[in-house]
Design a protein around this motif. Structure first.
Motif, PDB file in Angstrom:
ATOM      1  N   TYR A 102       0.798  -1.218   0.000  1.00 45.33           N
ATOM      2  CA  TYR A 102       0.000   0.000   0.000  1.00 45.33           C
ATOM      3  C   TYR A 102       0.835   1.275   0.000  1.00 45.33           C
ATOM      4  N   HIS A 150      -6.849  -7.336   3.619  1.00 44.31           N
ATOM      5  CA  HIS A 150      -6.306  -7.072   2.282  1.00 44.31           C
ATOM      6  C   HIS A 150      -7.143  -7.794   1.219  1.00 44.31           C
ATOM      7  N   GLY A 153     -10.514  -6.134   0.702  1.00 42.71           N
ATOM      8  CA  GLY A 153     -10.496  -4.733   0.266  1.00 42.71           C
ATOM      9  C   GLY A 153     -10.638  -3.751   1.411  1.00 42.71           C
ATOM     10  N   GLU A 154     -10.882  -4.256   2.607  1.00 37.34           N
ATOM     11  CA  GLU A 154     -11.072  -3.394   3.772  1.00 37.34           C
ATOM     12  C   GLU A 154      -9.785  -2.661   4.145  1.00 37.34           C
ATOM     13  N   LYS A 156      -7.389  -1.626   2.130  1.00 39.85           N
ATOM     14  CA  LYS A 156      -7.180  -0.524   1.177  1.00 39.85           C
ATOM     15  C   LYS A 156      -7.969   0.704   1.608  1.00 39.85           C
ATOM     16  N   GLU A 157      -9.188   0.475   2.030  1.00 40.05           N
ATOM     17  CA  GLU A 157     -10.039   1.575   2.489  1.00 40.05           C
ATOM     18  C   GLU A 157      -9.474   2.219   3.758  1.00 40.05           C
ATOM     19  N   LYS A 160      -6.312   4.247   2.822  1.00 41.28           N
ATOM     20  CA  LYS A 160      -6.445   5.165   1.694  1.00 41.28           C
ATOM     21  C   LYS A 160      -5.970   6.577   2.018  1.00 41.28           C
ATOM     22  N   ALA A 163      -2.126   6.793   2.495  1.00 42.99           N
ATOM     23  CA  ALA A 163      -1.409   6.737   1.220  1.00 42.99           C
ATOM     24  C   ALA A 163      -1.565   8.058   0.469  1.00 42.99           C
TER      25      ALA A 163
END
Length: 169
Positions: A102, A150, A153-154, A156-157, A160, A163
């Motif tokens: 990430y 991962h 998708g949790e 990444k949120e 976010k 990043a």
């Protein structure tokens, strides 16, 4: 028979020079017949700049305070066995690998060198195993939880905005 054979092989291999390991005795490390000091003598002629120091020894911070400060000041904090570049266990390596996907700043402390730090982290999170991952001050869990987040998708949120902040700086 198998036990006798394994003892014979182990004793036979242990005698070979290439398989000898160092022997550690408090204060000294013996390797290949050489003795290396592992402690620094209390020499009054040694300048203060060269004497070993313990940064927490003279500090008013407790280890629990250090853990709390780490967690609050670092967007992604991982307490692990080893360091991100050289993990010392598979679970720590997995957690680092997933988090590095990430491109977020990753702060870490190794719990291997300090049993008191290890216990302070366990007490702080109320979680018994390592690695322990904190994101934005919140305890997330270990490598299995990070991997699951991962895959769903949790993660990444959750990462976010960290990043995005990294890209704008």
């Amino acid at each position: 028979m198998a036990k006798a054979l394994s003892n014979f092989l182990f004793k036979g291999l242990a005698g070979l020079p290439a398989t000898r390991t160092s022997r550690i005795v408090p204060g000294f490390c013996y390797q290949s017949g050489m003795a290396y000091a592992t402690t620094v003598p209390d020499d009054p002629d040694t300048h203060e700049d060269f004497k070993p120091t313990n940064k927490l020894e003279n500090s008013v911070l407790s280890l629990r305070d250090v853990v709390e400060q780490d967690v609050q000041q670092n967007p992604v904090m991982i307490y692990m066995k080893g360091v991100p570049d050289v993990p010392q266990c598979g679970f720590s390596a997995l957690a680092v690998k997933v988090l590095k996907l990430y491109d977020v700043p990753l702060s870490a402390r190794s719990i291997l060198e300090d049993a008191e730090l290890k216990n302070a982290v366990k007490s702080f999170s109320n979680w018994p195993t390592f690695p322990q991952i904190f994101i934005k001050g919140e305890f997330i869990g270990g490598s299995d939880i990070i991997l699951s987040m991962h895959q769903s998708g949790e993660l990444k949120e959750k990462l976010k905005d960290i990043a995005n902040n990294q890209k704008t700086e």
